[in-house]
Design a protein around this motif. Structure first.
Motif, PDB file in Angstrom:
ATOM      1  N   PHE A  60       0.829  -1.207   0.000  1.00  0.00           N
ATOM      2  CA  PHE A  60       0.000   0.000   0.000  1.00  0.00           C
ATOM      3  C   PHE A  60       0.862   1.255   0.000  1.00  0.00           C
ATOM      4  O   PHE A  60       0.576   2.210  -0.726  1.00  0.00           O
ATOM      5  CB  PHE A  60      -0.924   0.014   1.225  1.00  0.00           C
ATOM      6  N   LEU A  61       1.911   1.267   0.809  1.00  0.00           N
ATOM      7  CA  LEU A  61       2.773   2.446   0.870  1.00  0.00           C
ATOM      8  C   LEU A  61       3.484   2.693  -0.466  1.00  0.00           C
ATOM      9  O   LEU A  61       3.566   3.832  -0.932  1.00  0.00           O
ATOM     10  CB  LEU A  61       3.797   2.292   1.989  1.00  0.00           C
ATOM     11  N   LEU A  63       2.516   1.694  -3.454  1.00  0.00           N
ATOM     12  CA  LEU A  63       1.539   2.106  -4.461  1.00  0.00           C
ATOM     13  C   LEU A  63       1.026   3.526  -4.208  1.00  0.00           C
ATOM     14  O   LEU A  63       0.775   4.274  -5.155  1.00  0.00           O
ATOM     15  CB  LEU A  63       0.389   1.108  -4.510  1.00  0.00           C
ATOM     16  N   ALA A  64       0.870   3.904  -2.948  1.00  0.00           N
ATOM     17  CA  ALA A  64       0.456   5.275  -2.644  1.00  0.00           C
ATOM     18  C   ALA A  64       1.534   6.264  -3.083  1.00  0.00           C
ATOM     19  O   ALA A  64       1.218   7.341  -3.608  1.00  0.00           O
ATOM     20  CB  ALA A  64       0.174   5.424  -1.157  1.00  0.00           C
ATOM     21  N   ALA A  65       2.813   5.900  -2.910  1.00  0.00           N
ATOM     22  CA  ALA A  65       3.894   6.768  -3.376  1.00  0.00           C
ATOM     23  C   ALA A  65       3.883   6.866  -4.897  1.00  0.00           C
ATOM     24  O   ALA A  65       4.115   7.947  -5.458  1.00  0.00           O
ATOM     25  CB  ALA A  65       5.238   6.229  -2.883  1.00  0.00           C
ATOM     26  N   LEU A  67       1.234   6.571  -6.800  1.00  0.00           N
ATOM     27  CA  LEU A  67       0.072   7.390  -7.141  1.00  0.00           C
ATOM     28  C   LEU A  67       0.371   8.867  -6.904  1.00  0.00           C
ATOM     29  O   LEU A  67       0.019   9.724  -7.714  1.00  0.00           O
ATOM     30  CB  LEU A  67      -1.136   6.939  -6.330  1.00  0.00           C
ATOM     31  N   TRP A  68       1.037   9.173  -5.809  1.00  0.00           N
ATOM     32  CA  TRP A  68       1.406  10.548  -5.490  1.00  0.00           C
ATOM     33  C   TRP A  68       2.361  11.104  -6.550  1.00  0.00           C
ATOM     34  O   TRP A  68       2.227  12.239  -6.982  1.00  0.00           O
ATOM     35  CB  TRP A  68       2.048  10.609  -4.113  1.00  0.00           C
ATOM     36  N   SER A  71       0.740  12.086  -9.828  1.00  0.00           N
ATOM     37  CA  SER A  71      -0.054  13.315  -9.841  1.00  0.00           C
ATOM     38  C   SER A  71       0.771  14.522 -10.269  1.00  0.00           C
ATOM     39  O   SER A  71       0.210  15.559 -10.610  1.00  0.00           O
ATOM     40  CB  SER A  71      -0.676  13.555  -8.472  1.00  0.00           C
ATOM     41  N   ARG A  82      -1.847   6.830 -13.055  1.00  0.00           N
ATOM     42  CA  ARG A  82      -2.864   6.885 -11.996  1.00  0.00           C
ATOM     43  C   ARG A  82      -3.800   5.675 -12.058  1.00  0.00           C
ATOM     44  O   ARG A  82      -4.134   5.090 -11.045  1.00  0.00           O
ATOM     45  CB  ARG A  82      -3.686   8.158 -12.111  1.00  0.00           C
ATOM     46  N   ALA A  85      -1.927   2.620 -10.821  1.00  0.00           N
ATOM     47  CA  ALA A  85      -1.746   2.643  -9.372  1.00  0.00           C
ATOM     48  C   ALA A  85      -3.072   2.403  -8.641  1.00  0.00           C
ATOM     49  O   ALA A  85      -3.109   1.673  -7.641  1.00  0.00           O
ATOM     50  CB  ALA A  85      -1.128   3.965  -8.938  1.00  0.00           C
ATOM     51  N   LEU A  86      -4.158   2.993  -9.139  1.00  0.00           N
ATOM     52  CA  LEU A  86      -5.462   2.778  -8.492  1.00  0.00           C
ATOM     53  C   LEU A  86      -5.927   1.331  -8.629  1.00  0.00           C
ATOM     54  O   LEU A  86      -6.425   0.737  -7.660  1.00  0.00           O
ATOM     55  CB  LEU A  86      -6.505   3.723  -9.080  1.00  0.00           C
ATOM     56  N   LEU A  89      -3.884  -0.681  -6.206  1.00  0.00           N
ATOM     57  CA  LEU A  89      -4.334  -0.498  -4.820  1.00  0.00           C
ATOM     58  C   LEU A  89      -5.595  -1.317  -4.550  1.00  0.00           C
ATOM     59  O   LEU A  89      -5.713  -1.953  -3.496  1.00  0.00           O
ATOM     60  CB  LEU A  89      -4.598   0.984  -4.538  1.00  0.00           C
TER      61      LEU A  89
END
Length: 107
Positions: A60-61, A63-65, A67-68, A71, A82, A85-86, A89
């Motif tokens: 999760f961390l 993939l969140a990075a 996604l960030w 952006s 995006r 990554a979504l 997730l």
């Protein structure tokens, strides 16, 4: 060394596929860990659950990075990264739910 015109294409393909690779690695690790832990010696369900939850949190961390980072891009690359990554997730959450809800090794 001279850069070929195809190099940016493959760099972009890898960047778009990276979240899906993280998802696949999480999925494979989860199933292999359960298979190894549940065969042979009496399993430690709490330890196995902790390892799988840790792997899910790490995925999760990462993939969140990703996604960030996506952006900050512009145009088509931003959309594809995006979406990847979504989807990843969602896939990690979907394969992580059984870890929380079901017992690790059922005879």
């Amino acid at each position: 060394m001279k850069q070929t015109p195809a190099a940016p294409f493959f760099t972009g393909v890898w960047a778009g596929m990276a979240p899906l690779v993280v998802w696949a690695a999480h999925f494979a690790f989860g199933y292999v860990a359960i298979a190894v832990a549940c065969v042979g010696a009496p399993p430690d369900p709490q330890g196995l659950r902790a390892v799988l939850l840790g792997a899910t949190a790490l995925a999760f961390l990462v993939l969140a990075a990703m996604l960030w980072r996506a952006s900050s891009l512009n145009g088509h690359a931003q959309l594809m990264r995006r979406v990847g990554a979504l989807l990843s997730l969602i896939g990690v959450a979907w394969s992580g739910v059984p870890v929380v809800l079901l017992p690790a090794c059922v005879p």
